[in-house]
Design a protein around this motif. Structure first.
Motif, PDB file in Angstrom:
ATOM      1  N   SER A  43       0.813  -1.213   0.000  1.00 31.42           N
ATOM      2  CA  SER A  43       0.000   0.000   0.000  1.00 31.42           C
ATOM      3  C   SER A  43       0.845   1.261   0.000  1.00 31.42           C
ATOM      4  O   SER A  43       0.325   2.347   0.136  1.00 31.42           O
ATOM      5  N   ASP A  53      -2.702   9.693   3.196  1.00 30.81           N
ATOM      6  CA  ASP A  53      -3.799   8.750   3.063  1.00 30.81           C
ATOM      7  C   ASP A  53      -5.098   9.416   2.634  1.00 30.81           C
ATOM      8  O   ASP A  53      -6.058   8.739   2.284  1.00 30.81           O
ATOM      9  N   LYS A  59      -5.414   6.274  -1.935  1.00 31.70           N
ATOM     10  CA  LYS A  59      -6.616   5.467  -1.735  1.00 31.70           C
ATOM     11  C   LYS A  59      -6.746   4.435  -2.844  1.00 31.70           C
ATOM     12  O   LYS A  59      -7.157   3.291  -2.602  1.00 31.70           O
ATOM     13  N   ASP A  62      -4.465   1.517  -2.107  1.00 30.65           N
ATOM     14  CA  ASP A  62      -5.035   0.647  -1.083  1.00 30.65           C
ATOM     15  C   ASP A  62      -6.168  -0.199  -1.662  1.00 30.65           C
ATOM     16  O   ASP A  62      -6.289  -1.395  -1.350  1.00 30.65           O
ATOM     17  N   LYS A  65      -4.731  -3.024  -3.757  1.00 26.60           N
ATOM     18  CA  LYS A  65      -4.235  -4.106  -2.913  1.00 26.60           C
ATOM     19  C   LYS A  65      -5.373  -4.988  -2.434  1.00 26.60           C
ATOM     20  O   LYS A  65      -5.302  -6.222  -2.496  1.00 26.60           O
TER      21      LYS A  65
END
Length: 322
Positions: A43, A53, A59, A62, A65
């Motif tokens: 991430s 973040d 984002k 993430d 992932k």
């Protein structure tokens, strides 16, 4: 002959090839430049920058992932499209070059063109982020930023237009028109490179959207499929609509001529608009008329381009029908 896929854009020169028994493997054309080890998705794939973040790009990493953990079959696709890139600009240049390439116009050529424009225009990346936010917040069918980035042709068409518009402004009109043509063929969205489009724009579904050369679309505008922002004939010069901030234009609508749709206005689906629409009002019909009448139109207290409310005017339907 077994098919091969070029996966070299961001990590070196390699081909993903398929054996006759349908197994995939990598052919490393430059052994010193690419590892044969399995792809590992983390991430935090941008080591040269402090991780934020709250930023859309992080984002997306993430989300990528998480998606690959759920569907490992997507690992290579997500790697080449998102997680192997060091920035949103690189990933955007890549996805557009892949989508718009042809045999005679290879993706590598388009990538170099697109990334050069994006890297010299940071405001375009900020607009892309705002467009991603718009899709996620206004479209209930959008499950994630990655979903929009990879699959929403309205978003992709809008970003390709921003590049074409930059080239048009630099008098590189042949390239700009070429991009317009490829976007029209690939996404069924036809936006002249001379048109000016703001940020936070949602082209929902987007099929058959047409926007003319001198049109202007403001910020936080939502436009559904089948909308035309066009001229009225063969006139030259400034001949296309001007759409204010926060406007909502319903599906199948035609807005024709050098007219203004005021800030925060709403145009109902299937309308044909030939005259100015005042700010914060609703126009419906063919030809379009104001809900509540021209002298005392019903005023909207919400921004329709954000609320996406397309039916509240039906409560005033009896005031509209002749």
């Amino acid at each position: 002959m077994a098919p091969c896929i070029d996966t070299s854009r961001s990590t070196g020169k390699a081909l993903l090839c398929q054996d006759d028994d349908s197994r995939f493997h990598y052919i490393n054309l430059f052994p010193g430049r690419i590892s044969r080890s399995p792809i590992t998705i983390t991430s935090s794939l941008v080591p040269d920058f402090d991780r934020d973040d709250g930023d859309v790009w992080f984002k997306m990493l993430d989300e990528a992932k998480s998606d690959v953990e759920q569907e490992p079959v997507l690992s290579s696709y997500y790697h080449s499209s998102i997680t192997s890139h060091r920035s949103l600009s690189s990933a955007l240049a890549n996805i557009l070059s892949v989508k718009l390439s042809t045999l005679a116009l290879p993706s590598n050529t388009l990538f170099e063109l697109f990334i050069s424009v994006l890297e010299e225009s940071p405001e375009m990346i900020e607009s892309a982020k705002q467009d991603l936010l718009a899709a996620k917040e206004r479209d209930p069918a959008c499950v994630s930023y990655v979903h929009c980035f990879l699959s929403f042709k309205g978003f992709l068409a809008c970003q390709a237009h921003r590049i074409a518009h930059k080239l048009w402004a630099q008098d590189r009109k042949i390239l700009a028109l070429l991009i317009q043509n490829r976007v029209s063929e690939a996404f069924a969205v036809d936006i002249h490179p001379g048109a000016k489009i703001g940020k936070g724009v949602l082209l929902d579904h987007a099929t058959a959207v047409v926007i003319g050369e001198t049109a202007v679309v403001g910020d936080n505008v939502s436009i559904l499929h089948g909308v035309t922002l066009g001229g009225t004939g063969k006139q030259c010069g400034d001949r296309h609509p001007k759409i204010g901030d926060g406007v909502l234009i319903g599906a199948g609508t035609c807005v024709l001529g050098n007219i203004t749709i005021g800030e925060g206005a709403k145009v109902g689906s299937g309308s044909v608009v030939l005259k100015d629409v005042p700010p914060h009002t609703t126009a419906v019909g063919n030809p379009a008329r104001l809900i509540g009448g021209k002298e005392n139109p019903k005023m909207l207290d919400k921004i329709p381009g954000l609320s996406m409310d397309q039916t509240s005017y039906l409560t005033e339907w009896s005031d509209y029908v002749i």
